[in-house]
Motif scaffolding. Structure first.
Motif, PDB file in Angstrom:
ATOM      1  N   ARG A  57      -3.758 -12.181  -8.121  1.00  0.00           N
ATOM      2  CA  ARG A  57      -3.898 -10.717  -8.097  1.00  0.00           C
ATOM      3  C   ARG A  57      -2.605 -10.046  -7.662  1.00  0.00           C
ATOM      4  N   LEU A  58      -1.725 -10.800  -6.984  1.00  0.00           N
ATOM      5  CA  LEU A  58      -0.455 -10.214  -6.560  1.00  0.00           C
ATOM      6  C   LEU A  58       0.380  -9.779  -7.761  1.00  0.00           C
ATOM      7  N   ARG A  59       0.201 -10.469  -8.885  1.00  0.00           N
ATOM      8  CA  ARG A  59       0.971 -10.117 -10.089  1.00  0.00           C
ATOM      9  C   ARG A  59       0.475  -8.827 -10.724  1.00  0.00           C
ATOM     10  N   GLU A  60      -0.680  -8.340 -10.255  1.00  0.00           N
ATOM     11  CA  GLU A  60      -1.229  -7.101 -10.812  1.00  0.00           C
ATOM     12  C   GLU A  60      -0.781  -5.868 -10.018  1.00  0.00           C
ATOM     13  N   LEU A  61      -0.024  -6.090  -8.918  1.00  0.00           N
ATOM     14  CA  LEU A  61       0.459  -4.949  -8.146  1.00  0.00           C
ATOM     15  C   LEU A  61       1.321  -4.041  -9.018  1.00  0.00           C
ATOM     16  N   ASN A  62       1.155  -2.748  -8.828  1.00  0.00           N
ATOM     17  CA  ASN A  62       1.864  -1.780  -9.657  1.00  0.00           C
ATOM     18  C   ASN A  62       2.357  -0.634  -8.782  1.00  0.00           C
ATOM     19  N   ILE A  63       3.474  -0.056  -9.166  1.00  0.00           N
ATOM     20  CA  ILE A  63       4.027   1.040  -8.368  1.00  0.00           C
ATOM     21  C   ILE A  63       3.088   2.257  -8.348  1.00  0.00           C
ATOM     22  N   ALA A  64       2.124   2.297  -9.262  1.00  0.00           N
ATOM     23  CA  ALA A  64       1.175   3.422  -9.292  1.00  0.00           C
ATOM     24  C   ALA A  64      -0.071   3.150  -8.457  1.00  0.00           C
ATOM     25  N   ASP A  65      -0.170   1.965  -7.839  1.00  0.00           N
ATOM     26  CA  ASP A  65      -1.363   1.620  -7.062  1.00  0.00           C
ATOM     27  C   ASP A  65      -1.503   2.523  -5.840  1.00  0.00           C
ATOM     28  N   ASN A  66      -2.753   2.909  -5.549  1.00  0.00           N
ATOM     29  CA  ASN A  66      -2.997   3.696  -4.337  1.00  0.00           C
ATOM     30  C   ASN A  66      -3.061   2.766  -3.122  1.00  0.00           C
ATOM     31  N   PRO A  67      -2.955   3.297  -1.910  1.00  0.00           N
ATOM     32  CA  PRO A  67      -2.931   2.456  -0.715  1.00  0.00           C
ATOM     33  C   PRO A  67      -4.152   1.560  -0.567  1.00  0.00           C
ATOM     34  N   GLU A  68      -5.319   2.040  -0.927  1.00  0.00           N
ATOM     35  CA  GLU A  68      -6.540   1.247  -0.750  1.00  0.00           C
ATOM     36  C   GLU A  68      -6.496  -0.028  -1.583  1.00  0.00           C
ATOM     37  N   ARG A  69      -6.099   0.113  -2.842  1.00  0.00           N
ATOM     38  CA  ARG A  69      -6.056  -1.073  -3.693  1.00  0.00           C
ATOM     39  C   ARG A  69      -4.953  -2.023  -3.239  1.00  0.00           C
ATOM     40  N   ALA A  70      -3.768  -1.501  -2.946  1.00  0.00           N
ATOM     41  CA  ALA A  70      -2.651  -2.335  -2.518  1.00  0.00           C
ATOM     42  C   ALA A  70      -2.988  -3.069  -1.218  1.00  0.00           C
ATOM     43  N   PHE A  71      -3.643  -2.353  -0.289  1.00  0.00           N
ATOM     44  CA  PHE A  71      -4.038  -2.961   0.981  1.00  0.00           C
ATOM     45  C   PHE A  71      -4.974  -4.146   0.744  1.00  0.00           C
ATOM     46  N   ARG A 129       9.236  -0.988  -6.635  1.00  0.00           N
ATOM     47  CA  ARG A 129       9.690  -1.996  -7.593  1.00  0.00           C
ATOM     48  C   ARG A 129      10.345  -3.163  -6.862  1.00  0.00           C
ATOM     49  N   GLY A 130      11.086  -2.859  -5.791  1.00  0.00           N
ATOM     50  CA  GLY A 130      11.734  -3.925  -5.031  1.00  0.00           C
ATOM     51  C   GLY A 130      10.727  -4.871  -4.401  1.00  0.00           C
TER      52      GLY A 130
END
Length: 259
Positions: A9-23, A77-78
């Protein structure tokens, strides 16, 4: 291994993700990696993967608190590039370690690793005493370790008693307890040691505790084993292995500490 699947699932991280999903993604990744890296068997069998897993866990863990407090877009992105790189390094190391795994697993013998008993059983002795132990005793303990692993109990007993015999001869020589006749049985050696203990003029004396233990092993363990009707099972061999390891160590320590 099953829980490591969550790392994809880490590969699905996106710069448009909101904090809840990223968390959620980062937290699950941290938990999965922590569970993997804290497993004792993994630490032994997958050392390179453990090293990479620990590095990736630290990276993810450092971001969790930041994301928890963030508002709006939080994934840069970094960060995505760094996670992708460390995840790839972890997967490569895991693949390499898995390819090198043995196709079998041998349980420990008591507190001893089977691999250590096969290759370096003589390491049961403290390193500071090693130089005081005769090479023949070292070689016999190596053989005894192999016999212990392959459940050749009586053969293990034979080798540890040979090792103890070699150490006993060295012990008697050091304390000038040389038998006056040509007899070289344990009883004769022990009588010679007791004579030195009783000799007030002796410049150096053996340890009474050590002599008593040698005599006990002679009477209770060694002498009965020389008769063909007695065989040692695996548990008995382990006890004899430890007993002789201890008495050899005590003799070596007495030699080291004597003037």
């Amino acid at each position: 291994m099953y829980h490591l699947g969550h790392l994809t699932r880490l590969r699905e991280l996106n710069i448009a993700d909101n904090p809840e999903r990223a968390f959620g993604v980062l937290t699950v990744g941290v938990l999965s990696l922590h569970q993997f890296s804290q497993n004792d068997e993994n630490r032994v069998l997958l050392p390179n993967a453990i090293e990479r897993a620990t590095a990736l866990e630290k990276t993810l863990d450092a971001e969790v608190s930041k994301v928890f407090r963030a508002v709006g877009s939080v994934v840069s992105r970094g960060l995505i590039d760094r996670i992708s790189r460390e995840l790839a390094e972890f997967e490569t190391s895991l693949d390499d370690d898995l390819r090198r795994l043995p196709t079998y697993y041998v349980e420990k013998i008591g507190a001893y690793s089977s691999d250590d008993l096969i290759s370096t059983a003589s390491n049961v002795f403290p390193s500071v005493l090693f130089e005081k132990i005769p090479s023949q005793a070292i070689e016999d303990f190596k053989m005894a370790g192999r016999c212990l692993v392959f459940e050749a109990g009586t053969a293990c007993g034979f080798h540890v008693f040979r090792a103890t015999d070699a150490m006993l001869r060295e012990y008697c020589t050091h304390f000038n307890a040389i038998p006056k006749n040509n007899s070289r049985d344990w009883g004769t050696f022990i009588r010679s040691l007791r004579e030195v203990l009783e000799d007030k003029a002796a410049s150096k004396k053996p340890n009474l505790r050590t002599v008593e233990l040698i005599d006990s092993i002679r009477a209770q363990d060694r002498n009965p084993l020389v008769h063909p009707e007695l065989n040692l099972d695996s548990d008995g061999a382990l006890l004899i292995f430890d007993l002789c390891k201890n008495v050899v160590s005590l003799m070596a320590m007495d030699i080291k500490n004597s003037p």
